[in-house]
Design a protein around this motif. Structure first.
Motif, PDB file in Angstrom:
ATOM      1  N   ALA A  45       0.832  -1.203   0.000  1.00  0.00           N
ATOM      2  CA  ALA A  45       0.000   0.000   0.000  1.00  0.00           C
ATOM      3  C   ALA A  45       0.870   1.257   0.000  1.00  0.00           C
ATOM      4  CB  ALA A  45      -0.942  -0.009   1.202  1.00  0.00           C
ATOM      5  N   VAL A  46       1.935   1.270   0.791  1.00  0.00           N
ATOM      6  CA  VAL A  46       2.837   2.427   0.815  1.00  0.00           C
ATOM      7  C   VAL A  46       3.496   2.579  -0.553  1.00  0.00           C
ATOM      8  CG1 VAL A  46       4.940   3.405   1.833  1.00  0.00           C
ATOM      9  CG2 VAL A  46       3.198   2.361   3.312  1.00  0.00           C
ATOM     10  N   ALA A  47       3.969   1.495  -1.123  1.00  0.00           N
ATOM     11  CA  ALA A  47       4.604   1.548  -2.446  1.00  0.00           C
ATOM     12  C   ALA A  47       3.637   2.064  -3.507  1.00  0.00           C
ATOM     13  CB  ALA A  47       5.141   0.171  -2.838  1.00  0.00           C
ATOM     14  N   ALA A  48       2.336   1.790  -3.321  1.00  0.00           N
ATOM     15  CA  ALA A  48       1.316   2.219  -4.292  1.00  0.00           C
ATOM     16  C   ALA A  48       0.821   3.638  -4.028  1.00  0.00           C
ATOM     17  CB  ALA A  48       0.146   1.242  -4.279  1.00  0.00           C
ATOM     18  N   GLY A  49       1.348   4.300  -2.981  1.00  0.00           N
ATOM     19  CA  GLY A  49       0.988   5.701  -2.776  1.00  0.00           C
ATOM     20  C   GLY A  49       0.389   6.073  -1.438  1.00  0.00           C
ATOM     21  N   ALA A  50       0.169   5.119  -0.543  1.00  0.00           N
ATOM     22  CA  ALA A  50      -0.339   5.456   0.790  1.00  0.00           C
ATOM     23  C   ALA A  50       0.827   6.050   1.579  1.00  0.00           C
ATOM     24  CB  ALA A  50      -0.909   4.225   1.484  1.00  0.00           C
ATOM     25  N   ASP A  51       0.963   7.370   1.523  1.00  0.00           N
ATOM     26  CA  ASP A  51       2.162   7.994   2.084  1.00  0.00           C
ATOM     27  C   ASP A  51       1.966   8.612   3.468  1.00  0.00           C
ATOM     28  OD1 ASP A  51       0.671  10.197   1.396  1.00  0.00           O
ATOM     29  OD2 ASP A  51       2.210  11.112   0.129  1.00  0.00           O
ATOM     30  N   SER A  52       0.841   8.313   4.105  1.00  0.00           N
ATOM     31  CA  SER A  52       0.612   8.762   5.480  1.00  0.00           C
ATOM     32  C   SER A  52      -0.046   7.630   6.263  1.00  0.00           C
ATOM     33  CB  SER A  52      -0.289   9.998   5.505  1.00  0.00           C
ATOM     34  OG  SER A  52      -1.613   9.643   5.141  1.00  0.00           O
ATOM     35  N   THR A  53       0.050   7.731   7.573  1.00  0.00           N
ATOM     36  CA  THR A  53      -0.586   6.720   8.421  1.00  0.00           C
ATOM     37  C   THR A  53      -2.089   6.694   8.196  1.00  0.00           C
ATOM     38  OG1 THR A  53       1.167   6.992  10.051  1.00  0.00           O
ATOM     39  CG2 THR A  53      -0.849   5.961  10.807  1.00  0.00           C
ATOM     40  N   SER A  54      -2.680   7.871   8.053  1.00  0.00           N
ATOM     41  CA  SER A  54      -4.132   7.938   7.810  1.00  0.00           C
ATOM     42  C   SER A  54      -4.506   7.251   6.514  1.00  0.00           C
ATOM     43  CB  SER A  54      -4.603   9.390   7.772  1.00  0.00           C
ATOM     44  OG  SER A  54      -4.418   9.990   9.019  1.00  0.00           O
ATOM     45  N   GLU A  55      -3.753   7.527   5.453  1.00  0.00           N
ATOM     46  CA  GLU A  55      -4.048   6.911   4.163  1.00  0.00           C
ATOM     47  C   GLU A  55      -3.812   5.407   4.214  1.00  0.00           C
ATOM     48  OE1 GLU A  55      -5.398   6.216   0.442  1.00  0.00           O
ATOM     49  OE2 GLU A  55      -5.683   7.992   1.673  1.00  0.00           O
ATOM     50  N   LEU A  56      -2.777   4.981   4.903  1.00  0.00           N
ATOM     51  CA  LEU A  56      -2.528   3.548   5.039  1.00  0.00           C
ATOM     52  C   LEU A  56      -3.691   2.881   5.763  1.00  0.00           C
ATOM     53  CD1 LEU A  56      -0.641   1.134   4.618  1.00  0.00           C
ATOM     54  CD2 LEU A  56       0.402   1.710   6.829  1.00  0.00           C
ATOM     55  N   GLY A  57      -4.190   3.507   6.818  1.00  0.00           N
ATOM     56  CA  GLY A  57      -5.346   2.968   7.534  1.00  0.00           C
ATOM     57  C   GLY A  57      -6.546   2.825   6.615  1.00  0.00           C
ATOM     58  N   ARG A  58      -6.780   3.841   5.776  1.00  0.00           N
ATOM     59  CA  ARG A  58      -7.894   3.758   4.819  1.00  0.00           C
ATOM     60  C   ARG A  58      -7.677   2.625   3.829  1.00  0.00           C
ATOM     61  NH1 ARG A  58      -7.863   9.317   5.611  1.00  0.00           N
ATOM     62  NH2 ARG A  58      -6.369   9.736   3.953  1.00  0.00           N
ATOM     63  N   GLN A  59      -6.467   2.500   3.313  1.00  0.00           N
ATOM     64  CA  GLN A  59      -6.174   1.457   2.320  1.00  0.00           C
ATOM     65  C   GLN A  59      -6.353   0.057   2.903  1.00  0.00           C
ATOM     66  OE1 GLN A  59      -5.142   1.546  -1.029  1.00  0.00           O
ATOM     67  NE2 GLN A  59      -5.797   3.670  -0.941  1.00  0.00           N
ATOM     68  N   LEU A  60      -5.973  -0.110   4.179  1.00  0.00           N
ATOM     69  CA  LEU A  60      -6.070  -1.425   4.811  1.00  0.00           C
ATOM     70  C   LEU A  60      -7.393  -1.645   5.534  1.00  0.00           C
ATOM     71  CD1 LEU A  60      -2.482  -1.761   6.346  1.00  0.00           C
ATOM     72  CD2 LEU A  60      -3.313  -2.644   4.157  1.00  0.00           C
ATOM     73  N   SER A  61      -8.228  -0.614   5.566  1.00  0.00           N
ATOM     74  CA  SER A  61      -9.509  -0.677   6.291  1.00  0.00           C
ATOM     75  C   SER A  61      -9.304  -1.002   7.765  1.00  0.00           C
ATOM     76  CB  SER A  61     -10.469  -1.677   5.640  1.00  0.00           C
ATOM     77  OG  SER A  61     -10.808  -1.265   4.347  1.00  0.00           O
ATOM     78  N   VAL A  62      -8.329  -0.326   8.368  1.00  0.00           N
ATOM     79  CA  VAL A  62      -8.076  -0.449   9.803  1.00  0.00           C
ATOM     80  C   VAL A  62      -8.052   0.950  10.399  1.00  0.00           C
ATOM     81  CG1 VAL A  62      -6.776  -2.604   9.571  1.00  0.00           C
ATOM     82  CG2 VAL A  62      -5.544  -0.422   9.580  1.00  0.00           C
ATOM     83  N   THR A  63      -8.050   1.038  11.709  1.00  0.00           N
ATOM     84  CA  THR A  63      -7.992   2.340  12.364  1.00  0.00           C
ATOM     85  C   THR A  63      -6.638   2.996  12.136  1.00  0.00           C
ATOM     86  OG1 THR A  63      -7.114   1.468  14.447  1.00  0.00           O
ATOM     87  CG2 THR A  63      -9.538   1.512  14.202  1.00  0.00           C
ATOM     88  N   LYS A  64      -6.626   4.296  12.325  1.00  0.00           N
ATOM     89  CA  LYS A  64      -5.368   5.035  12.212  1.00  0.00           C
ATOM     90  C   LYS A  64      -4.360   4.515  13.242  1.00  0.00           C
ATOM     91  CE  LYS A  64      -3.454   9.686  12.281  1.00  0.00           C
ATOM     92  NZ  LYS A  64      -3.712  11.102  12.503  1.00  0.00           N
ATOM     93  N   GLN A  65      -4.861   4.139  14.423  1.00  0.00           N
ATOM     94  CA  GLN A  65      -3.983   3.628  15.470  1.00  0.00           C
ATOM     95  C   GLN A  65      -3.354   2.292  15.058  1.00  0.00           C
ATOM     96  OE1 GLN A  65      -7.131   4.737  15.936  1.00  0.00           O
ATOM     97  NE2 GLN A  65      -6.760   6.624  17.083  1.00  0.00           N
ATOM     98  N   ALA A  66      -4.141   1.414  14.456  1.00  0.00           N
ATOM     99  CA  ALA A  66      -3.604   0.128  13.993  1.00  0.00           C
ATOM    100  C   ALA A  66      -2.577   0.358  12.886  1.00  0.00           C
ATOM    101  CB  ALA A  66      -4.726  -0.781  13.505  1.00  0.00           C
ATOM    102  N   ALA A  67      -2.884   1.282  11.985  1.00  0.00           N
ATOM    103  CA  ALA A  67      -1.925   1.605  10.917  1.00  0.00           C
ATOM    104  C   ALA A  67      -0.647   2.188  11.512  1.00  0.00           C
ATOM    105  CB  ALA A  67      -2.555   2.577   9.924  1.00  0.00           C
ATOM    106  N   ALA A  68      -0.778   3.035  12.530  1.00  0.00           N
ATOM    107  CA  ALA A  68       0.401   3.640  13.163  1.00  0.00           C
ATOM    108  C   ALA A  68       1.279   2.568  13.811  1.00  0.00           C
ATOM    109  CB  ALA A  68      -0.041   4.677  14.199  1.00  0.00           C
TER     110      ALA A  68
END
Length: 159
Positions: A45-68
């Motif tokens: 997901a990061v390689a595809a453009g999820a460049d923030s914790t918030s965006e990574l959480g959205r991409q993985l469908s998890v909370t921002k805390q889990a992504a962090a």
């Protein structure tokens, strides 16, 4: 007696688990013993453009805390880093490191090897038919990680 819908789902899950578990074991044998499937999903997901914790959480469908937590783990292990956003010096962007890119390349090679093992077991024609039928059923596009609830249902916590 015909199989149930649940049987089909479990067969497909079994195939997925067989490949993922094999890849995880082989990655460990190649020196990546600290990697779990969630880490691979996050790196992709990061390689595809999820460049923030918030965006990574959205991409993985998890909370921002889990992504962090996932980012923290990947950062500690040297698979991702942070760099200043050239468009906004106040913002730090997630980036896959060279070590993370090497992991992704090795993972791709391992999945190719596992696919070849399946081809050896059932033959090239049956494997091609299996892939064709699955493509017909689920579509030609790979599974998107940002499908609502997919990650949470399929993989549990992103920690």
């Amino acid at each position: 007696m015909p199989r149930s819908g649940a049987d089909l789902a479990l067969l497909m899950l079994g195939g997925f688990r067989s490949l993922v578990d094999g890849a995880t074991a082989e990655l460990a044998a190649r020196g990546y013993e600290d990697i779990r499937p969630v880490h691979d999903f996050a790196l992709r997901a990061v390689a595809a453009g999820a460049d923030s914790t918030s965006e990574l959480g959205r991409q993985l469908s998890v909370t921002k805390q889990a992504a962090a937590r996932t980012v923290s783990t990947l950062e500690e292990r040297g698979y991702v880093g942070r760099a200043v956003d050239p468009a906004d010096a106040r913002r730090m962007r997630l980036q896959v490191t060279d070590r993370g890119l090497a992991l992704l390349r090795d993972g791709e090679a391992i999945f190719d090897e596992l696919r070849d093992q399946w081809k050896q077991r059932i033959g090239a024609a049956k494997l091609a038919e299996l892939e064709s039928l699955l493509t017909e059923l689920v579509g030609a596009q790979p599974v998107r990680l940002d499908t609502p609830g997919w990650f949470a249902r399929g993989q549990g916590s992103a920690g």
